[in-house]
Design an enzyme around this catalytic site. Structure first.
Site, mmCIF file in Angstrom:
data_model
loop_
_atom_site.group_PDB
_atom_site.id
_atom_site.type_symbol
_atom_site.label_atom_id
_atom_site.label_comp_id
_atom_site.label_asym_id
_atom_site.label_seq_id
_atom_site.Cartn_x
_atom_site.Cartn_y
_atom_site.Cartn_z
ATOM 1 N N ASP A 123 0.865 -1.176 0.000
ATOM 2 C CA ASP A 123 0.000 0.000 0.000
ATOM 3 C C ASP A 123 0.905 1.230 0.000
ATOM 4 O OD1 ASP A 123 -2.169 1.754 0.431
ATOM 5 O OD2 ASP A 123 -3.183 0.255 1.672
ATOM 6 N N ASP A 224 -2.841 4.788 -2.444
ATOM 7 C CA ASP A 224 -3.805 5.485 -1.599
ATOM 8 C C ASP A 224 -4.195 6.847 -2.182
ATOM 9 O OD1 ASP A 224 -5.045 5.348 1.156
ATOM 10 O OD2 ASP A 224 -3.965 7.236 1.389
ATOM 11 N N GLU A 266 -6.480 4.142 -5.747
ATOM 12 C CA GLU A 266 -7.739 4.463 -5.065
ATOM 13 C C GLU A 266 -8.197 5.830 -5.568
ATOM 14 O OE1 GLU A 266 -9.555 4.945 -0.538
ATOM 15 O OE2 GLU A 266 -7.616 5.783 -1.054
ATOM 16 N N HIS A 340 -11.074 -1.847 4.326
ATOM 17 C CA HIS A 340 -10.850 -1.409 5.708
ATOM 18 C C HIS A 340 -11.505 -0.072 6.044
ATOM 19 C CE1 HIS A 340 -8.077 0.775 3.272
ATOM 20 N NE2 HIS A 340 -7.754 1.550 4.304
ATOM 21 N N ASP A 341 -12.075 0.611 5.060
ATOM 22 C CA ASP A 341 -12.762 1.887 5.300
ATOM 23 C C ASP A 341 -14.278 1.733 5.261
ATOM 24 O OD1 ASP A 341 -10.334 3.308 5.343
ATOM 25 O OD2 ASP A 341 -10.402 3.721 3.191
HETATM 26 O O1 TEU Z 1 -8.909 6.471 2.211
HETATM 27 C C1 TEU Z 1 -9.352 7.596 1.508
HETATM 28 C C2 TEU Z 1 -10.521 8.237 2.015
HETATM 29 O O2 TEU Z 1 -10.887 9.254 1.484
HETATM 30 C C3 TEU Z 1 -11.202 7.619 3.188
HETATM 31 O O3 TEU Z 1 -10.713 8.209 4.332
HETATM 32 C C4 TEU Z 1 -12.637 7.784 3.051
HETATM 33 O O4 TEU Z 1 -12.972 9.085 2.729
HETATM 34 C C5 TEU Z 1 -13.351 7.465 4.294
HETATM 35 O O5 TEU Z 1 -12.918 6.265 4.816
HETATM 36 C C6 TEU Z 1 -14.804 7.327 3.995
HETATM 37 O O6 TEU Z 1 -15.479 7.992 4.982
HETATM 38 C C7 TEU Z 1 -7.568 6.167 2.229
HETATM 39 C C8 TEU Z 1 -7.338 4.981 3.138
HETATM 40 O O7 TEU Z 1 -7.980 3.863 2.596
HETATM 41 C C9 TEU Z 1 -7.808 5.339 4.517
HETATM 42 O O8 TEU Z 1 -7.738 4.254 5.399
HETATM 43 C C10 TEU Z 1 -6.967 6.491 5.004
HETATM 44 O O9 TEU Z 1 -7.454 6.932 6.239
HETATM 45 C C11 TEU Z 1 -6.962 7.650 4.021
HETATM 46 O O10 TEU Z 1 -6.776 7.251 2.682
HETATM 47 C C12 TEU Z 1 -5.826 8.589 4.334
HETATM 48 O O11 TEU Z 1 -4.607 7.998 4.007
#
Ligand code: TEU
Ligand code: CA
Length: 562
Positions: A123, A224, A266, A340-341
């Site tokens: 990642d 990311d 992403e 994971h989000d």
């Molecule tokens: O996620 C991108 C992101 O925009 C998320 O934070 C998303 O908006 C949120 O989960 C939805 O409410 C990536 C990663 O996957 C995340 O875990 C990180 O926190 C984020 O980037 C920052 O690096």
């Protein structure tokens, strides 16, 4: 089995040779046939009793993953990090956080996984670093420091930020540094300052770091929030900035471009048009992107994910249809329900009480029947569910910030908790449920976050040996994806587009076809099909019925175009 695989490969190949030159290369990419498994390291397997999952823990579980049949692991960040955002705040890209192990453990993981034909996808967080990264520590010293320009700074008065851009995790996206009399820009937490991609020196440092990882033998990268690197904060542009594709092409050429690696960006702001550029078959950017259009259908329009709204099912079908058509032969889709989000798929789109097993299998069928590369998020293959925590049990920065912010704004507390139960990122982050022993076999210590209390019923040990389990169903689906050329190449055609109960579609490749039928409800739904038992490739009930689909029933049937 092996002969069968060879045969279908040979078939695919002869078709390829008839095809145009460029597409030939494209069709044979390994990652088109692959199924990827995402590991969130801190919640996967602890090996030393500190309550946090680690690299040795993953190595211990490689047999489980090989048994499932996956081709690659996307590993959420394990780099050195203060863990403000669970590792998405990196303080050293070339070191492993001691919490997860050592660089030697990382190299062992790559080697041991490789022996089982599993590749490791790292990642990469290239939009921001931790504020404890050496670059930022230097950058903060003075505006003349050579690292200052690695980040995004603007002048402004105290309490008068350059503009009203907000951080994704709440509050202003600008943080005041009194010593410099400047603000730095952070799209996420203030411990995640944004990198300045305008600076060619910074870009080159990132490329060198990526090449260093490529030399270690990784199988690819997940990038990311990659659509946010070309921000233009003065114009309030955060994603898809004007220079984005210039940067991405340079990144590609200077690093993974001519390597046989999988790359997945992403991109929350991706449209089908943009995704054709991101995943252009000429290989100039990425293999594919994660786009999130199907993920935003259960929130109030124009509001954010916490503002719950029943999902529009017909719209869901049309969103998938749109993407399946848009990237056919002109790009490549990634297929996922959760990560994971995001909340657990079975709780969000299925029924995690009366029909948990049926609906988990139905969702898997629906997704794996489409064209693209499927991603399984750890525990999805067991039908793991969302969790109902009280506020002190949550750990996620986004969750905690939002709770505080909404309380201050006067929202009702129970109402906020309802949103968290549905959407908190911690739903996905409870520890992996391995068995029915204490802490589900995840740790012998105190877990960093509470387990879902249903682990005695839902766990890997129960499921691996049970031919009717969600796990065994995923295993068969993965096998099918490895063997079936229609799943790989067939074009997509939505059936019963207006049905409010059934999600069905056809995949067609020359004279061959498959039909996928899924009942999205807990009722019997009439759906007359002409099925022969020998044509059923997979189904989630033990027998079949030609007149109707039972609650959450799903099946894939092969056939020929007549
Ligand atoms: O996620 C991108 C992101 O925009 C998320 O934070 C998303 O908006 C949120 O989960 C939805 O409410 C990536 C990663 O996957 C995340 O875990 C990180 O926190 C984020 O980037 C920052 O690096
Ligand atoms: Ca540990």
């Amino acid at each position: 089995m092996y002969a069968l695989q060879l045969k279908s490969y040979a078939f695919g190949h002869s078709y390829i040779l008839k095809y145009k030159g460029d597409k030939m290369k494209m069709k044979s990419k390994w990652w088109k046939k692959a199924v990827i498994y995402q590991i969130y390291p801190r919640s996967f397997q602890d090996s030393n009793g500190d309550g946090i999952g680690d690299l040795r823990g993953i190595i211990k579980r490689l047999d489980y993953l090989a048994h499932l049949g996956i081709d690659a692991i996307w590993l959420s960040p394990v780099y050195a990090s203060p863990q403000d955002d669970n590792g998405y705040d990196i303080s050293d890209y070339k070191n492993i956080d001691p919490m997860f192990g050592t660089m030697e453990d990382m190299e062992d993981l790559i080697t041991e996984a490789g022996k089982k034909n599993i590749r490791i996808i790292m990642d990469l967080v290239l939009n921001h670093t931790s504020d404890e990264h050496a670059w930022f520590m230097e950058a903060q010293r003075s505006i003349n420091n050579s690292y200052h320009d690695y980040y995004v700074w603007r002048d402004g008065g105290e309490d008068a930020p350059p503009n009203d851009l907000k951080s994704v995790f709440g509050g202003s996206a600008w943080e005041w540094v009194p010593g410099l009399k400047q603000y730095y820009f952070h799209q996420f937490s203030k411990k995640q300052p944004d990198l300045n991609w305008e600076n060619p020196k910074l870009r080159q440092e990132l490329y060198d770091m990526i090449n260093w990882w490529i030399k270690k033998g990784v199988g690819g990268f997940r990038l990311d929030v990659i659509d946010q690197i070309a921000k233009e904060p003065d114009l309030k542009i955060t994603n898809n900035g004007p220079k984005l594709h210039i940067y991405l092409r340079e990144l590609n050429q200077k690093t993974f471009g001519n390597k046989d690696l999988i790359t997945v960006g992403e991109a929350w702001g991706a449209t089908p048009e943009l995704s054709r550029i991101f995943s252009n078959p000429d290989g100039s950017e990425f293999s594919m992107v994660f786009q999130f259009e199907h993920i935003g259908l259960d929130q109030q329009e124009g509001k954010d994910k916490w503002d719950l709204f029943p999902m529009n099912f017909v719209k869901l079908k049309h969103v998938f249809e749109k993407w399946q058509h848009a990237l056919y032969d002109t790009g490549w889709n990634s297929l996922f329900w959760n990560n994971h989000d995001l909340p657990r798929a079975v709780s969000r789109f299925g029924n995690d009480t009366d029909y948990r097993v049926e609906s988990a299998k139905m969702l898997a069928t629906l997704l794996h029947g489409m064209q693209g590369t499927p991603y399984i998020y750890q525990g999805e293959e067991l039908g793991m569910t969302n969790v109902k925590f009280s506020i002190d049990q949550y750990r996620d920065i986004e969750t905690l910030n939002m709770f505080k912010e909404r309380l201050e704004k006067g929202y009702n507390k129970d109402h906020i908790i309802q949103s968290l139960w549905a959407k908190s990122r911690d739903n996905a982050r409870t520890p992996m449920q391995w068995d029915s022993s204490q802490n589900a076999g995840f740790t012998e210590g105190n877990p960093w976050i509470m387990l879902n209390s249903n682990y005695k019923e839902i766990n890997a040990e129960n499921q691996v040996s049970d031919p009717n389990s969600v796990f065994s169903y995923y295993k068969r689906l993965i096998q099918l994806r490895h063997e079936n050329e229609v799943l790989l190449n067939g074009r997509f055609e939505l059936l019963f587009p207006d049905s409010k109960e059934i999600f069905a579609y056809k995949r067609v490749f020359y004279e061959k076809k498959i039909n996928v039928y899924c009942n999205f409800t807990d009722q019997n739904v009439k759906c007359i099909r002409n099925i022969k038992k020998e044509d059923i490739l997979i189904m989630n009930y033990e027998d079949f019925n030609k007149e109707y689909l039972r609650p959450y029933e799903a099946m894939i049937i092969k056939g020929y175009i007549s």
